[in-house]
Every structure is written in C-alpha cells, then in structure tokens.
Write an enzyme that holds these catalytic residues in place. Structure first.
Site, PDB file in Angstrom:
ATOM      1  N   LEU A 115      10.381   0.211   1.256  1.00  0.00           N
ATOM      2  CA  LEU A 115      11.705  -0.027   0.664  1.00  0.00           C
ATOM      3  C   LEU A 115      12.494   1.280   0.565  1.00  0.00           C
ATOM      4  O   LEU A 115      11.922   2.351   0.342  1.00  0.00           O
ATOM      5  CB  LEU A 115      11.526  -0.641  -0.721  1.00  0.00           C
ATOM      6  CG  LEU A 115      10.771  -1.989  -0.711  1.00  0.00           C
ATOM      7  CD1 LEU A 115      10.314  -2.371  -2.107  1.00  0.00           C
ATOM      8  CD2 LEU A 115      11.636  -3.078  -0.096  1.00  0.00           C
ATOM      9  N   HIS A 173      -1.551  -3.512  -5.213  1.00  0.00           N
ATOM     10  CA  HIS A 173      -2.032  -2.693  -4.105  1.00  0.00           C
ATOM     11  C   HIS A 173      -3.556  -2.763  -4.063  1.00  0.00           C
ATOM     12  O   HIS A 173      -4.220  -2.659  -5.104  1.00  0.00           O
ATOM     13  CB  HIS A 173      -1.567  -1.241  -4.291  1.00  0.00           C
ATOM     14  CG  HIS A 173      -1.958  -0.375  -3.134  1.00  0.00           C
ATOM     15  ND1 HIS A 173      -1.307  -0.408  -1.920  1.00  0.00           N
ATOM     16  CD2 HIS A 173      -2.965   0.519  -2.999  1.00  0.00           C
ATOM     17  CE1 HIS A 173      -1.886   0.431  -1.083  1.00  0.00           C
ATOM     18  NE2 HIS A 173      -2.898   1.007  -1.719  1.00  0.00           N
ATOM     19  N   THR A 207       8.079   2.808  -7.823  1.00  0.00           N
ATOM     20  CA  THR A 207       8.978   3.961  -7.878  1.00  0.00           C
ATOM     21  C   THR A 207       9.187   4.455  -6.445  1.00  0.00           C
ATOM     22  O   THR A 207       8.564   3.941  -5.511  1.00  0.00           O
ATOM     23  CB  THR A 207       8.377   5.095  -8.746  1.00  0.00           C
ATOM     24  OG1 THR A 207       7.069   5.391  -8.244  1.00  0.00           O
ATOM     25  CG2 THR A 207       8.280   4.691 -10.204  1.00  0.00           C
ATOM     26  N   ASN A 240      -1.994 -14.056  -3.357  1.00  0.00           N
ATOM     27  CA  ASN A 240      -1.631 -13.547  -4.696  1.00  0.00           C
ATOM     28  C   ASN A 240      -0.501 -14.373  -5.292  1.00  0.00           C
ATOM     29  O   ASN A 240      -0.518 -14.695  -6.488  1.00  0.00           O
ATOM     30  CB  ASN A 240      -1.239 -12.071  -4.622  1.00  0.00           C
ATOM     31  CG  ASN A 240      -2.446 -11.166  -4.732  1.00  0.00           C
ATOM     32  OD1 ASN A 240      -3.057 -11.059  -5.793  1.00  0.00           O
ATOM     33  ND2 ASN A 240      -2.815 -10.524  -3.628  1.00  0.00           N
ATOM     34  N   MET A 273       5.054  -6.373   2.799  1.00  0.00           N
ATOM     35  CA  MET A 273       4.634  -5.239   3.619  1.00  0.00           C
ATOM     36  C   MET A 273       5.808  -4.508   4.273  1.00  0.00           C
ATOM     37  O   MET A 273       5.777  -4.218   5.462  1.00  0.00           O
ATOM     38  CB  MET A 273       3.638  -5.712   4.676  1.00  0.00           C
ATOM     39  CG  MET A 273       2.433  -6.452   4.101  1.00  0.00           C
ATOM     40  SD  MET A 273       1.537  -5.550   2.831  1.00  0.00           S
ATOM     41  CE  MET A 273       0.501  -4.539   3.858  1.00  0.00           C
TER      42      MET A 273
HETATM   43  C1  GAR Z   1      -3.182  -8.116  -0.825  1.00  0.00           C
HETATM   44  O1  GAR Z   1      -4.478  -7.606  -0.694  1.00  0.00           O
HETATM   45  C2  GAR Z   1      -2.264  -7.066  -1.419  1.00  0.00           C
HETATM   46  O2  GAR Z   1      -2.893  -6.258  -2.375  1.00  0.00           O
HETATM   47  C3  GAR Z   1      -1.882  -6.274  -0.210  1.00  0.00           C
HETATM   48  O3  GAR Z   1      -1.680  -7.211   0.806  1.00  0.00           O
HETATM   49  C4  GAR Z   1      -2.525  -8.337   0.562  1.00  0.00           C
HETATM   50  C5  GAR Z   1      -1.678  -9.572   0.587  1.00  0.00           C
HETATM   51  O4  GAR Z   1      -2.478 -10.715   0.509  1.00  0.00           O
HETATM   52  N1  GAR Z   1      -0.709  -5.469  -0.431  1.00  0.00           N
HETATM   53  C6  GAR Z   1      -0.514  -4.286   0.106  1.00  0.00           C
HETATM   54  O5  GAR Z   1      -1.285  -3.770   0.876  1.00  0.00           O
HETATM   55  C7  GAR Z   1       0.784  -3.619  -0.316  1.00  0.00           C
HETATM   56  N2  GAR Z   1       0.747  -2.227   0.024  1.00  0.00           N
HETATM   57  P1  GAR Z   1      -1.852 -12.092   0.052  1.00  0.00           P
HETATM   58  O6  GAR Z   1      -0.638 -12.320   0.953  1.00  0.00           O
HETATM   59  O7  GAR Z   1      -2.926 -13.105   0.308  1.00  0.00           O
HETATM   60  O8  GAR Z   1      -1.474 -11.985  -1.388  1.00  0.00           O
END
Ligand code: GAR
Length: 212
Positions: A89, A105, A137, A14, A86
C-alpha cells in the site's frame, strides 16, 4: 455498532473465520483486488456485500489505492481489516487509515516481514514460529502489535505443514483482536502504543523442543 470492511486477495480463510466469529461489529463489506478470489464466494453466500477493485485496471499504485479507498469509504467503516490482502500500500493510503487499519501476518513480527515466511523460518531452523495481528503503518509489516500466537516448528515440517499450524492460530487471534478493538477494550493511544482498559491475561510459555 462499529462497522468493518475486510480486504482479501484469494482464499479468504481468515475472512471466513471472522464471518463465523460473531464479532461485536457489522461486517459491511468484503473487497478484493482479484475477481477470482475464492473468499468472495464465501462472503456472498453469507449475504455480505462484496466489491472488486482490480489492481490490473490501474496504471500505478497511487491510482489503484485511490480507487480502493473510494470503495472502502463508501461503506464508512470504523476499521479496515487486511485478511490476506497481498498488495503493498502507498504511504498516502496507510496515512488515510492511520489507527484504523489492521493486518494479519504469518510470522512472529518483527521476524520475517514480507513474503515466504514459513520457508524462511524453516531455512533458518527456528524452533518457534507464529503469527501477528498489528496496526498498519508506513513500514511494511511493522506497526504496533495487538496479539501474537506462537507454534512449535516440528521435525519434518514442510512449508505446508508449518503454514497449516500457523493458520489455525491466525483463525483464533484475528477474531480476538477485532473483538478487542470493536468492543473498546484495546485501542491505539496518542503515542502509537496499544492501550487496554483490562488487566491483560498472561499467555503460556512455549518451549520448543520440549524439555526432557
Ligand atoms: C494468511 O496466512 C495471512 O496471514 C497471509 O496470507 C494468508 C491468507 O490466507 N498474509 C500475508 O502474508 C500478508 N503479508 P487466507 O486468504 O486463507 O486468509
């Protein structure tokens, strides 16, 4: 030009989508809680400042969050962007960045907050799944929603195939959300709702499985 700081924990796809998106803001830094996060290399290769604040170096969440905040604030960002960050917080940390911290998310919130979203969606047999960009939040994965994308769940899907389909959409909606916020087209109003100075485009209907 507004400045953003991106927080990651591992792969950073991302983050990479944001680096490639030509956003109307400056990416001041990428910060990770893990020194081995692959995304750090991708950021460095593009000349972006990086920093590591390892949660393992701190006795509790409060002291980790304090060090993380210090690292973030040294770049004076307008927006803090959680891109696969991950760590849970503390309320104090969330409060410090109230109205200027967003998260992506991998589910259609408020469904499937927390972890293992794709596995849980498959177990429940839902026909539509997706992803959400929202303000952060105090309640986990629960802040005002900026944008969502829905994808069909297909016969034979595994957590991996579903995750890949969702991730493709994450890479599309995350840059859009930041473009809106940094470009001043969307913001959080005094009531904590997403406000807009544009007429919103309507999305398209997704029916899954499709009608005969
Ligand atoms: C993504 O799918 C993101 O939405 C998720 O972790 C992945 C990270 O992938 N985030 C969560 O689960 C947050 N609760 P990336 O490191 O390739 O962006």
């Amino acid at each position: 030009m507004k400045k953003i700081v991106i927080l990651i924990s591992s792969r950073g796809s991302n983050m990479q989508a944001l680096l490639e998106a030509k956003l109307p803001c400056r990416i001041a830094a990428v910060i990770s809680n893990r020194a081995d996060a692959q995304g750090l290399e991708i950021a460095r290769a593009r000349g972006i400042s990086t920093a590591v604040v390892s949660h393992r170096d701190f006795a509790d969440r409060e002291s980790f969050d304090a060090a993380l905040a210090e690292a973030i604030d040294s770049f004076q960002p307008d927006l803090v962007v959680l891109a696969g960050f991950m760590r849970i917080l503390t309320d104090g940390f969330v409060e410090r960045y109230a109205g200027r911290m967003i998260n992506i998310h991998p589910s259609l919130l408020p469904a499937y907050a927390g972890v293992n979203t794709h596995e849980r969606a498959l177990q429940d047999g839902v026909k539509i799944h997706g992803c959400t960009v929202h303000f952060v939040t105090a309640k986990l994965d629960n802040g005002p929603i900026i944008i969502q994308a829905a994808v069909p769940v297909l016969p034979g899907d595994t957590p991996d195939t579903l995750s890949a389909r969702v991730l493709h959409e994450e890479h599309r909606i995350f840059p859009q959300a930041i473009r809106w916020l940094c470009g001043g087209q969307r913001w959080l109003d005094a009531q904590g709702r997403i406000a807009s100075n544009r007429i919103e485009q309507v999305g398209t209907t997704l029916i899954s499985p499709g009608l005969d």
